[in-house]
Write an enzyme that holds these catalytic residues in place. Sequence first.
Site, short mmCIF file in Angstrom:
data_model
loop_
_atom_site.label_atom_id
_atom_site.label_comp_id
_atom_site.label_asym_id
_atom_site.label_seq_id
_atom_site.Cartn_x
_atom_site.Cartn_y
_atom_site.Cartn_z
NE ARG A 162 5.24 -1.04 -3.74
CZ ARG A 162 4.76 0.47 -4.05
NH1 ARG A 162 5.43 1.08 -5.19
NH2 ARG A 162 4.47 1.16 -2.98
CE LYS A 187 1.49 -2.27 -3.37
NZ LYS A 187 1.25 -2.60 -1.88
CG HIS A 255 8.42 -5.21 0.61
ND1 HIS A 255 8.45 -4.71 -0.63
CD2 HIS A 255 7.64 -4.72 1.43
CE1 HIS A 255 7.36 -3.80 -0.41
NE2 HIS A 255 7.01 -3.57 0.91
NE ARG A 258 8.24 -0.19 -0.96
CZ ARG A 258 8.19 0.79 -1.64
NH1 ARG A 258 8.78 1.30 -2.47
NH2 ARG A 258 6.91 1.49 -1.33
CG HIS A 281 4.40 4.94 1.13
ND1 HIS A 281 5.30 4.98 2.11
CD2 HIS A 281 4.57 3.70 0.62
CE1 HIS A 281 5.75 3.70 2.32
NE2 HIS A 281 5.62 2.95 1.26
CE1 TYR A 290 9.54 1.28 6.49
CE2 TYR A 290 8.45 3.07 5.25
CZ TYR A 290 8.93 1.74 5.24
OH TYR A 290 8.45 0.85 4.36
#
Length: 311
Positions: A162, A187, A255, A258, A281, A290
């Site tokens: 990110r 995150k 982004h 990514r 994730h 994806y």
Amino acid sequence: MPGNRAIQNLAYNWLQLLGKQRRLSPKTIEAYARDLRQFLGFLCAHLGEEITIEGFINLKPLDIRAFLADRRKGDIQSRSIMRQLAALRSFARFAEREGHGIASAFSAISSPKTPQNLPRPLAPQTAKAMTETELRAGEEREQWILARDAAVLSLLYGSGLRISEALQIKRQDAPIGKIDTITVIGKGGKTRSVPVIPTVQKAIESYLESCPYTLSPTGPLFVGARGGALSPRIIQLAVQRMRGALGLPESATPHALRHSFATHLLSRGGDLRGIQELLGHASLSTTQLYTKVDAARLMSAFESAHPRAAK
């Protein structure tokens, strides 16, 4: 915060817990606080009395549906309502753990369905062009700034970072020479180790060789034109200019690089679990989006090229 003193104190303790133990970002905590404040304010008007903890616990499903209907009148999107419900349910669970009882009304409310927006990756040749300085050679900017932007974007596409993760790297942790991995905090304060390929290392080395500033080992690796910490907005503006040069849609953002990292790895046989770890994730279901992107890409290629495809 609307409501009597007891529920205000409970709300304060809940928000403190979100920050200290769950490590939610300040922006998320601010959004959750706003969500609860709006809900309690609505209840005060809806019920015609000051809301208490007991009143919150004893809410009826009809009260919550009335609030959601009111939010819909304001043209609030389903995704925002989903987040608001998540915040309210979190507060209800906290109230239960604190011994105030079970707010059962929330279990009777279903979250609104939201359209699933698939990631929009770039074509491999486009992503590659955006990580090189040649595309911006005609701009009236110093070479070291072009090299800096290329290095940042190389980390996004080459390592799946990110933009916030790339800009938090310290000078002493620069992945150059024999250092071929970096540790980033993503995150939720989760730490992960990410490999850095030689092409990305070379881009960072080129930037460091041309950077006019002496960088502190404990300071940021990437700096702005005046030597301070680099703002994400600068990189976003650089990509915006590239969109014009390449004729790309507004979805082509930093982004998107990514997203491109993940999609291109998957299309070349990358393992879904491995890609999940590289991206940081928390849930595999997020990474599985994806696979839908790749399936859509293959179907598009089939429909445009196969002689038996429907026209």
